[in-house]
Design an enzyme around this catalytic site. Structure first.
Site, PDB file in Angstrom:
ATOM      1  CE  LYS A   1      -4.454   0.907   0.547  1.00 52.99           C
ATOM      2  NZ  LYS A   1      -5.469   0.060   0.073  1.00 52.99           N
TER       3      LYS A   1
ATOM      4  N   GLY B   1     -26.412   0.834   1.850  1.00 49.62           N
ATOM      5  CA  GLY B   1     -25.387   1.610   0.942  1.00 49.62           C
ATOM      6  C   GLY B   1     -25.762   1.160  -0.589  1.00 49.62           C
TER       7      GLY B   1
ATOM      8  N   GLY C   1     -24.222   2.497  -3.284  1.00 48.18           N
ATOM      9  CA  GLY C   1     -23.224   3.311  -4.228  1.00 48.18           C
ATOM     10  C   GLY C   1     -22.919   2.364  -5.198  1.00 48.18           C
ATOM     11  CG  ASN C   2     -19.269   3.259  -7.364  1.00 48.61           C
ATOM     12  OD1 ASN C   2     -20.204   3.781  -8.304  1.00 48.61           O
ATOM     13  ND2 ASN C   2     -18.278   3.900  -7.023  1.00 48.61           N
ATOM     14  CB  VAL C   3     -20.258  -2.351  -4.002  1.00 47.17           C
ATOM     15  CG1 VAL C   3     -20.303  -3.673  -3.532  1.00 47.17           C
ATOM     16  CG2 VAL C   3     -18.611  -1.972  -4.060  1.00 47.17           C
TER      17      VAL C   3
ATOM     18  CE1 TYR D   1     -28.797   0.913  -9.905  1.00 49.86           C
ATOM     19  CE2 TYR D   1     -27.144  -0.161 -11.107  1.00 49.86           C
ATOM     20  CZ  TYR D   1     -28.339   0.321 -10.941  1.00 49.86           C
ATOM     21  OH  TYR D   1     -29.329   0.551 -12.235  1.00 49.86           O
TER      22      TYR D   1
HETATM   23  P1  NAD Z   1     -19.556   4.401  -2.867  1.00 48.73           P
HETATM   24  O1  NAD Z   1     -19.031   5.611  -2.071  1.00 48.73           O
HETATM   25  O2  NAD Z   1     -19.843   4.594  -4.332  1.00 48.73           O
HETATM   26  O3  NAD Z   1     -20.884   3.854  -2.248  1.00 48.73           O
HETATM   27  C1  NAD Z   1     -21.095   4.167  -0.801  1.00 48.73           C
HETATM   28  C2  NAD Z   1     -22.644   4.369  -0.518  1.00 48.73           C
HETATM   29  O4  NAD Z   1     -22.889   4.303   0.759  1.00 48.73           O
HETATM   30  C3  NAD Z   1     -22.950   5.792  -1.051  1.00 48.73           C
HETATM   31  O5  NAD Z   1     -24.159   5.817  -1.900  1.00 48.73           O
HETATM   32  C4  NAD Z   1     -23.304   6.581   0.266  1.00 48.73           C
HETATM   33  O6  NAD Z   1     -24.156   7.586   0.140  1.00 48.73           O
HETATM   34  C5  NAD Z   1     -23.811   5.428   1.040  1.00 48.73           C
HETATM   35  N1  NAD Z   1     -23.749   5.669   2.633  1.00 48.73           N
HETATM   36  C6  NAD Z   1     -22.638   6.382   3.278  1.00 48.73           C
HETATM   37  N2  NAD Z   1     -23.119   5.900   4.491  1.00 48.73           N
HETATM   38  C7  NAD Z   1     -24.390   5.434   4.872  1.00 48.73           C
HETATM   39  C8  NAD Z   1     -25.256   5.012   5.794  1.00 48.73           C
HETATM   40  N3  NAD Z   1     -24.833   5.201   7.167  1.00 48.73           N
HETATM   41  N4  NAD Z   1     -26.225   4.240   5.679  1.00 48.73           N
HETATM   42  C9  NAD Z   1     -26.552   4.251   4.319  1.00 48.73           C
HETATM   43  N5  NAD Z   1     -25.909   4.252   3.061  1.00 48.73           N
HETATM   44  C10 NAD Z   1     -24.738   4.855   3.586  1.00 48.73           C
HETATM   45  O7  NAD Z   1     -18.602   3.058  -2.368  1.00 48.73           O
HETATM   46  P2  NAD Z   1     -18.435   1.766  -3.036  1.00 48.73           P
HETATM   47  O8  NAD Z   1     -17.542   1.671  -4.005  1.00 48.73           O
HETATM   48  O9  NAD Z   1     -19.751   1.339  -3.304  1.00 48.73           O
HETATM   49  O10 NAD Z   1     -17.696   1.034  -1.904  1.00 48.73           O
HETATM   50  C11 NAD Z   1     -18.587   0.524  -0.702  1.00 48.73           C
HETATM   51  C12 NAD Z   1     -17.889  -0.233   0.248  1.00 48.73           C
HETATM   52  O11 NAD Z   1     -17.343  -1.169  -0.285  1.00 48.73           O
HETATM   53  C13 NAD Z   1     -16.928   0.727   0.821  1.00 48.73           C
HETATM   54  O12 NAD Z   1     -16.705   0.404   2.312  1.00 48.73           O
HETATM   55  C14 NAD Z   1     -15.527   0.250   0.172  1.00 48.73           C
HETATM   56  O13 NAD Z   1     -14.454   0.390   0.910  1.00 48.73           O
HETATM   57  C15 NAD Z   1     -15.835  -1.354  -0.136  1.00 48.73           C
HETATM   58  N6  NAD Z   1     -15.150  -1.918  -1.452  1.00 48.73           N
HETATM   59  C16 NAD Z   1     -15.377  -1.318  -2.523  1.00 48.73           C
HETATM   60  C17 NAD Z   1     -14.892  -2.007  -3.515  1.00 48.73           C
HETATM   61  C18 NAD Z   1     -15.433  -1.473  -5.043  1.00 48.73           C
HETATM   62  O14 NAD Z   1     -14.864  -2.136  -6.014  1.00 48.73           O
HETATM   63  N7  NAD Z   1     -15.901  -0.306  -5.216  1.00 48.73           N
HETATM   64  C19 NAD Z   1     -13.901  -2.980  -3.306  1.00 48.73           C
HETATM   65  C20 NAD Z   1     -13.895  -3.590  -2.057  1.00 48.73           C
HETATM   66  C21 NAD Z   1     -14.430  -3.026  -1.009  1.00 48.73           C
END
Ligand code: NAD
Length: 371
Positions: free
Chosen positions: A81, A181, A183-185, A187
């Site tokens: 990292k 949540g 977001g990206n994951v 959804y």
């Molecule tokens: P993102 O920012 O796209 O989505 C997170 C979502 O959670 C947002 O829509 C936000 O509004 C919502 N949110 C925040 N606080 C909240 C709460 N208290 N209650 C309900 N919703 C809430 O992030 P992401 O890329 O979807 O990642 C989500 C999680 O998965 C993170 O913890 C990230 O570290 C982990 N992760 C993501 C990936 C990846 O490929 N994107 C890979 C491994 C781990």
């Protein structure tokens, strides 16, 4: 405490590199935790750390986590990292990231970087100008692009494995799943789960998102404070870390916790508490490894089909974790660590003997592609 003392205290890292360039204001630290399985891979975080010790501790902790994640995923990658000390809103520049890229390059592929909190694909393009040892670059450059759909597919596999373990069924039809949540994951996960005919409850702190996703996939919408106590079969955290804590754990009305968020347990003891409550916890770093698998495929020469295929492995990985937990009578979070440590140790030992000069090097990543 001195830097070497801090390094010794936070794990047995192989190498810690301090990167400094006064002209461009670069202060960064690269930590390589373990390369027994392959080159150390992990993103670059840019954060306004209050002290240099805080940055050092963060990079040591995060790089160790990557060793475990890659090992448990069955990938031939080690853990690394990087952190850049600075405000990502005001202190980013082409020169800063190119200077950083030159430090990454000087490690000759022992460390491979990617985007993380505070950095984006744009900055990785600058890093890529100075070194081939960067992943998560845009598709136009032969990269794998957004990892989220692959992470979500891995989480789907994780939910299937957990449901198999806890309810002895192969189908998600009618299984009640609460997703926190969107977001990206989250959804993409909801999209997959809707296809499996799961009964969905969803929430996001962004009320618009909740409304949109609920309408699109026929999911019940609840407020962000309600999701933790929704009566369900699977609670799927896909937002924040530390969501399983002293307060929330008492409110859970689920039999499984399985989601994509990082660091779901506020403390390891919460994993033990879940076990005592009869709630099956799918360890986060095993469940959300799909994004890392996608990046690994990028290193081999990217194919979206192969990446999606690889994420299916999360299912077997979790079943192994559950078997170790049952065998050893420990929480699944402890079992996951044991599985990772065992693989690092066993595969690492295989490499101790020389194979003669005719054999190809084990790691054929990027070098072969000659980028
Ligand atoms: P993102 O920012 O796209 O989505 C997170 C979502 O959670 C947002 O829509 C936000 O509004 C919502 N949110 C925040 N606080 C909240 C709460 N208290 N209650 C309900 N919703 C809430 O992030 P992401 O890329 O979807 O990642 C989500 C999680 O998965 C993170 O913890 C990230 O570290 C982990 N992760 C993501 C990936 C990846 O490929 N994107 C890979 C491994 C781990």
């Amino acid at each position: 405490m001195g830097s070497f003392e801090l390094i010794g205290k936070h794990g047995d890292h192989e190498q810690v590199v301090f990167c400094h360039n006064k002209d461009v204001g670069l202060k960064a630290i690269i930590a390589i935790h373990n390369t027994a399985l392959g080159p150390a891979l992990g993103g670059t975080r840019m954060w306004n750390y209050k002290t240099e010790d805080e940055a050092l501790i963060d990079v040591l902790r995060l790089s160790k986590g990557m060793s475990y994640k890659a090992a448990a995923a069955g990938l031939n990658l080690g853990g690394g990292k990087a952190v850049i000390i600075g405000d990502p809103k005001t202190q980013k520049s082409e020169a800063l990231f190119r200077a950083f890229g030159r430090f990454v390059n000087s490690l000759n592929g022992r460390y491979i970087t990617a985007e993380d909190v505070g950095t984006t694909v744009r900055e990785m393009e600058y890093v890529f100008m100075e070194t081939p040892w960067v992943t998560g670059i845009p598709k136009a450059f032969g990269g794998s692009g957004d990892p989220s759909p692959y992470t979500a597919h891995g989480v789907l596999m994780g939910i299937k494995a957990s449901v198999k373990e806890q309810f002895k069924t192969d189908s998600l039809k009618g299984i009640r799943i609460a997703v926190q949540g969107l977001g990206n994951v989250g959804y993409h996960l909801v999209e997959y789960l809707a296809k499996e005919q799961a009964v969905l409850t969803v929430t996001d702190i962004d009320a618009e998102k909740t409304k949109r996703v609920s309408a699109q996939f026929g999911a019940k919408a609840v407020g962000p404070d309600e999701i933790i106590s929704v009566e369900c079969d699977v609670f799927s955290p896909c937002a924040l870390g530390a969501v399983i804590n002293d307060t929330s754990i008492r409110q859970l009305k689920t039999k499984v916790v399985c989601g994509g968020a990082n660091n779901q347990l506020a403390e390891p003891r919460h994993g033990d508490m879940l076990r005592e409550m009869g709630i099956l916890y799918a360890p986060d770093y095993v469940t959300n490894a799909g994004g890392l698998m996608n990046v690994f495929v990028e290193l081999e020469g990217y194919s979206p089909d192969r990446a999606l295929d690889k994420t299916i492995q999360v299912y077997d990985n979790l079943l192994k974790v559950f078997a170790i937990a049952n065998r050893d009578g420990v929480g699944t979070h402890t079992a996951a660590d044991r599985m990772a440590e065992e693989r690092i140790s066993v595969i690492g030992k295989l490499k101790q003997s020389h194979q003669g000069f005719s054999s190809r090097p084990f790691s054929t990543l990027r070098e072969v592609k000659n980028r």
